[in-house]
Write an enzyme that holds these catalytic residues in place. Structure first.
Site: not given
Ligand code: ARG
Length: 469
Positions: A115, A160, A327, A322, A295, A288, A28, A330, A290
């Site tokens: 976590n 309306t 993940q 968890y 938009e 034109k 990530s 995000k 625009n």
């Molecule tokens: N990169 C992970 C996330 O965004 C961090 C947590 C990872 N935890 C684990 N037990 N692998 O969720």
């Protein structure tokens, strides 16, 4: 091909590195690196607490905190060697800390897990973004209020069904959005208040046997308190869902306003002009202009509401605590928050830039028999007719005016009297759009004096309570 050595963070049990595709799906760092400042801040608070609680040596904590400062500076400068093999921002930072300060770095991860770390970092990040959005919303409100004050008495048609309904003022129309944005800020503030509990110290899922002080870390990170259940702490993503829900509603509001800007700036409406700053030309059609920014702002709700939906589907059915599924929270969240911030800035720019065209607005306000309700109200007020009868009589008068192709205030009195003999010349005082809006003095109504008062009171609120962001 020979196998690479195992990940140094858990090499004890693993002998070889993951498959290439495993690394790709697992990592990530490509996106969570933007949480590096929050990760470093939370780690500093954790290290300080560990030392204060006597869990690690003060000298080690000092080395960790100092080293984290150096790592943070490297990241800020842009010369940090992010590594995909180290998966995420948490392990990238910790591994670099080891290179910078050596052995004490290994003590930082005492009594915590990625976590609770990721939950803490993400909450810190989202909280900052909420503050930024609040400031951006306040700026848009202020731009609207200023325009509304300048156009408290500028008459335009109110619609309306997108059919001319009754005249309103341009200021009143803009102030409607100030109200919506005020509710958007309220929703974000609610999300922020519920988010503001610190998960750090929940560890992997069960808490820890070390005598940590979760109240101290919560306080150091400006949270109201620590979270109360370790399982919930690491598996809760309500805070971003709630923020995305509020963001979706806000984006929907912007989309409606953007649509009106698109309509108003057409030659057919001609209610506003946008300058070169907020329009684009056409490579083939020289005439034109625009409204691309409007938009695109109109479109952003798609990805923002999409992000909410996407994360709802990710979280649905996930068992406690968890799971790596989380993940996936995000990328969509970052994109949605960036998109909303951009749309808010563009809309604020357009509000400052737009030049309302009073003459075409007034002309349009008089068309479409938009003062028919005023005529019916006059029949009720002066002739004491029941409203339903007045509605019927007015309908017939409108039909007569339409047959002669005349606006209501140009239909001669005898033509009206042919339908209702008791009508007098006094009726003409209510038939112009200006008089119509001036008469709407009920609380929240469109009368220019109401609009000016509302706008002034909003301006005072906005100027006296500057947002945090
Ligand atoms: N990169 C992970 C996330 O965004 C961090 C947590 C990872 N935890 C684990 N037990 N692998 O969720």
């Amino acid at each position: 091909m020979t196998d690479k050595p195992a990940n140094s963070m858990w090499g004890g049990r693993f002998t070889v590195s993951p498959a290439e595709i495993m690394e790709e799906i697992n990592a990530s760092i490509g996106f969570d690196k933007r949480m590096a400042p929050q990760d470093i801040r939370a780690s500093k608070a954790h290290a300080a607490m560990l030392a204060d609680a006597g869990i690690i040596e003060k000298a080690d904590a000092a080395a960790i905190i100092d080293g984290l400062g150096k790592v943070g500076a490297e990241i800020e400068k842009g010369d940090f060697p992010f590594s995909r093999a180290l998966e995420d921002v948490h392990m990238n930072v910790e591994s670099r800390l080891k290179e910078v300060i050596g052995t004490p770095a290994g003590r930082l991860h005492t009594a915590r897990s990625r976590n609770d770390q990721v939950a803490t970092d993400f909450k810190l990040y989202v909280r900052e973004r909420i503050d930024g959005l609040d400031a951006a919303l306040a700026a848009l409100q202020l731009a609207l209020v200023r325009k509304a004050e300048a156009h408290a008495g500028t008459v335009m048609p109110g619609f309306t069904h997108l059919q001319p309904a009754q005249p309103v003022t341009f200021g009143h129309h803009l102030m409607a959005y100030v109200e919506m944005l005020g509710r958007d800020r309220g929703r974000l503030a609610d999300a922020r208040a519920r988010l503001n509990e610190c998960p750090l110290g929940a560890a992997a899922l069960a808490g820890t046997s070390f005598p940590i002080d979760r109240h101290a870390t919560a306080k150091a990170l400006d949270f109201a308190k620590p979270t109360d259940n370790s399982l919930d702490s690491v598996s809760d993503r309500d805070f971003i869902l709630e923020t995305l829900a509020a963001a979706s509603i806000c984006a929907m509001h912007l989309s409606r306003f953007a649509e009106e800007i698109v309509l108003w700036s057409t030659p057919q409406f001609g209610f506003i002009k946008l300058t070169d700053k907020f329009t684009t030309g056409s490579s083939i059609m020289p005439q034109k202009r625009n409204p691309d920014a409007a938009e695109l702002s109109r479109a952003k709700v798609g990805r923002i509401a999409g992000a909410f939906q996407s994360l709802m589907m990710v979280m649905k059915g996930l068992p406690l605590a968890y799971s790596k599924d989380m993940q996936e929270d995000k990328e969509v969240a970052f994109d949605a928050l960036d998109s909303l911030a951009l749309a808010l800035a563009a809309m604020t720019g357009m509000v400052d830039d737009m030049q309302p065209q009073a003459a075409p607005m007034l002309a349009a306000a008089g068309g479409g028999y938009s003062t028919a309700t005023d005529l019916a109200d006059w029949l009720v007020r002066v002739l004491k007719m029941p409203f339903r009868d007045a509605h019927h009589v007015t309908g017939r008068i409108v039909a007569a005016a339409e047959a002669d192709n005349l606006p209501l205030d140009k239909l001669p009195l005898p033509a009206m009297q042919a339908i209702e003999p008791r009508i007098t010349a006094d009726v003409f005082t209510v038939l112009s759009p200006e008089n119509s809006v001036a008469s709407r003095i009920s609380h929240g109504g469109t009368a220019p004096q109401n609009v000016a008062k509302m706008a002034a009171s909003w301006r005072k609120r906005l100027e006296n309570a500057p947002p945090k962001g």
